[in-house]
Design an enzyme around this catalytic site. Structure first.
Site, PDB file in Angstrom:
ATOM      1  N   HIS A 153      45.172  36.356  31.545  1.00 41.38           N
ATOM      2  CA  HIS A 153      46.075  35.583  32.397  1.00 41.38           C
ATOM      3  C   HIS A 153      47.532  35.970  32.165  1.00 41.38           C
ATOM      4  O   HIS A 153      48.408  35.632  32.970  1.00 41.38           O
ATOM      5  CB  HIS A 153      45.880  34.087  32.135  1.00 41.38           C
ATOM      6  CG  HIS A 153      46.033  33.243  33.365  1.00 41.38           C
ATOM      7  ND1 HIS A 153      46.861  33.583  34.415  1.00 41.38           N
ATOM      8  CD2 HIS A 153      45.455  32.074  33.726  1.00 41.38           C
ATOM      9  CE1 HIS A 153      46.800  32.659  35.351  1.00 41.38           C
ATOM     10  NE2 HIS A 153      45.949  31.740  34.969  1.00 41.38           N
ATOM     11  N   ASP A 375      31.812  44.044  48.326  1.00 43.35           N
ATOM     12  CA  ASP A 375      30.638  44.913  48.496  1.00 43.35           C
ATOM     13  C   ASP A 375      30.889  46.234  47.775  1.00 43.35           C
ATOM     14  O   ASP A 375      31.748  47.018  48.174  1.00 43.35           O
ATOM     15  CB  ASP A 375      30.397  45.136  49.994  1.00 43.35           C
ATOM     16  CG  ASP A 375      29.190  46.020  50.267  1.00 43.35           C
ATOM     17  OD1 ASP A 375      28.527  46.464  49.314  1.00 43.35           O
ATOM     18  OD2 ASP A 375      28.922  46.274  51.458  1.00 43.35           O
TER      19      ASP A 375
END
Length: 434
Positions: A153, A375
């Site tokens: 983060h 994908d």
């Protein structure tokens, strides 16, 4: 479910990072993030044609395309230097695990989520290791695949992580990166040179992390039909617009929290609901496309409490949230004011939490992020999930259908059972315990 790590390696960029990019100074907002690596898991169902050779080809493609993608996202292959608050872009490499999952098929995980979901953390390695990015490729005997991704983060927010994952998937699907391919994202990382860190406020101490011993994570699901009904009944003609999916679900969870707090303290305390909001589109002059880093403000709705105050109606909370989120979305920020503004919004929350007399509830939405379009070359994911988190917050994701919301809630262990028994939560959700 047994997860066996078959190998661990470091994946380096396919081309060396130029020497003038070796040091990436973190922005003031990057520096104050917790030292955590949030995880996301992408589940790909078994393909009947995916034999052993095809599975090997796919895993090789993932590794090669990752190396190519890292040439553009080069800080991910570096190391975080805590003392200096910078990333050493030394091309040391991304932590990369390959694992085999024994004892069940992927379809069993998806169909028995209430029993299997507590084991999801085993599919996301590298939670406490030093690399900025850790990836785990989990292969099921049936041909199913789960890709677990953890990123520090200190370097990335949700928007930045989505940019990287989308780029990696595109490179894998297209069998490589073409420098002239306009589909591949070209990120920028030099926020400290674009946004001047001037006149910064002194930062208030952050609230401590909840930790795994004191916290528990819960996944509850709001289907699209129930959300549509909630939006209708919680709308008021005085509102400037119809409430969004995220706003009505936030209001419902916020209200349930208020009920728990009132039962615990014997009165309704002042309460803040703070939603993370991307500020990239509100900065003038505009930033370069795909600017990576932590560029998140807080849209904070406030409800004042009192000794004899009752828990408000859902519609009242929706109105407060519409006001705070609309104001945040419509506020234009100059480049000079970005970091001071983001730090001030955090200071307000940190100060409220430090006093202990105000309830602060944190929300983050990944809804409308294109996570179900990731994908890698063999189809879109059938599910995208989080895992247990060590900090108190609610994170929203779209359901597979796109019209519902999965709320991943990480709260105090003692308070979670009371929250789950709230009548509205019981009536409007399905629940699976981690």
């Amino acid at each position: 479910m047994e997860v066996q790590i078959m190998c661990r390696k470091l994946i380096k960029p396919s081309a060396p990072t130029p020497s003038h990019l070796r040091i990436l100074k973190l922005s003031p907002v990057d520096q104050i993030q917790y030292s955590i690596k949030p995880a996301a898991l992408f589940y790909y169902s078994a393909d009947g044609s995916a034999g052993a050779e095809e599975v090997e080809r796919r895993t090789n493609r993932l590794e090669t395309s990752l190396s190519e993608t890292l040439t553009r996202f080069y800080p991910l292959a570096g190391r975080y230097i805590e003392d200096g608050n910078w990333i050493d872009c030394n091309d040391e490499g991304v932590e990369y695990f390959v694992a085999k999952v024994k004892g069940c098929r992927l379809s069993e995980v998806l169909s028995r989520r209430d029993e299997m979901i507590d084991q999801l953390s085993h599919l996301a390695g590298g939670g406490f290791t030093s690399p900025v990015l850790s990836i785990q490729i989990n292969m099921f005997d049936c041909g199913g695949l789960v890709i677990g991704i953890r990123v520090s983060h200190h370097l990335f927010d949700g928007f930045s992580a989505a940019c990287f994952i989308t780029s990696w998937a595109t490179a894998s699907r297209n069998s490589g990166i073409d420098d002239h391919d306009q589909v591949i994202i070209s990120p920028t990382f030099d926020l400290t040179s674009i946004l001047p860190p001037n006149d910064l406020p002194e930062m208030k101490p952050r609230p401590p992390l909840m930790g795994t011993d004191n916290g528990v994570t819960k996944r509850i699901v709001f289907d699209g039909a129930k959300i549509s009904a909630l939006r209708a009944i919680s709308h008021d003609p005085s509102f400037p617009r119809m409430p969004s999916r995220v706003e009505v679900v936030t209001a419902l969870i916020w209200r349930a929290h208020m009920s728990v707090s009132r039962a615990k303290h014997g009165r309704l305390r002042t309460s803040l609901a703070a939603h993370s909001m991307d500020v990239r589109t509100r900065i003038v002059p505009p930033l370069p496309p795909s600017s990576c880093g932590n560029l998140v403000s807080r849209a904070t709705a406030r409800l004042s409490g009192g000794e004899n105050t009752e828990v408000p109606e859902l519609k009242d909370l929706v109105g407060l949230l519409i006001g705070s989120m609309t104001k945040c979305k419509e506020t234009v920020v100059s480049r000079e004011d970005v970091f001071p503004t983001l730090l001030r919004t955090r200071n307000e929350l940190h100060e409220a939490a430090e006093k202990g007399e105000v309830d602060v509830f944190m929300f983050t939405s990944w809804c409308n992020f294109p996570v179900y379009k990731i994908d890698f070359g063999w189809g879109k994911p059938v599910w995208v999930s989080r895992i247990h988190s060590g900090y108190e917050a609610a994170t929203f994701l779209d359901t597979e259908s796109g019209d519902g919301i999965e709320a991943w809630l990480s709260f105090n262990k003692q308070e979670m059972p009371l929250f789950l028994q709230d009548s509205d939560i019981l009536a409007l959700t399905t629940q699976e315990v981690l």
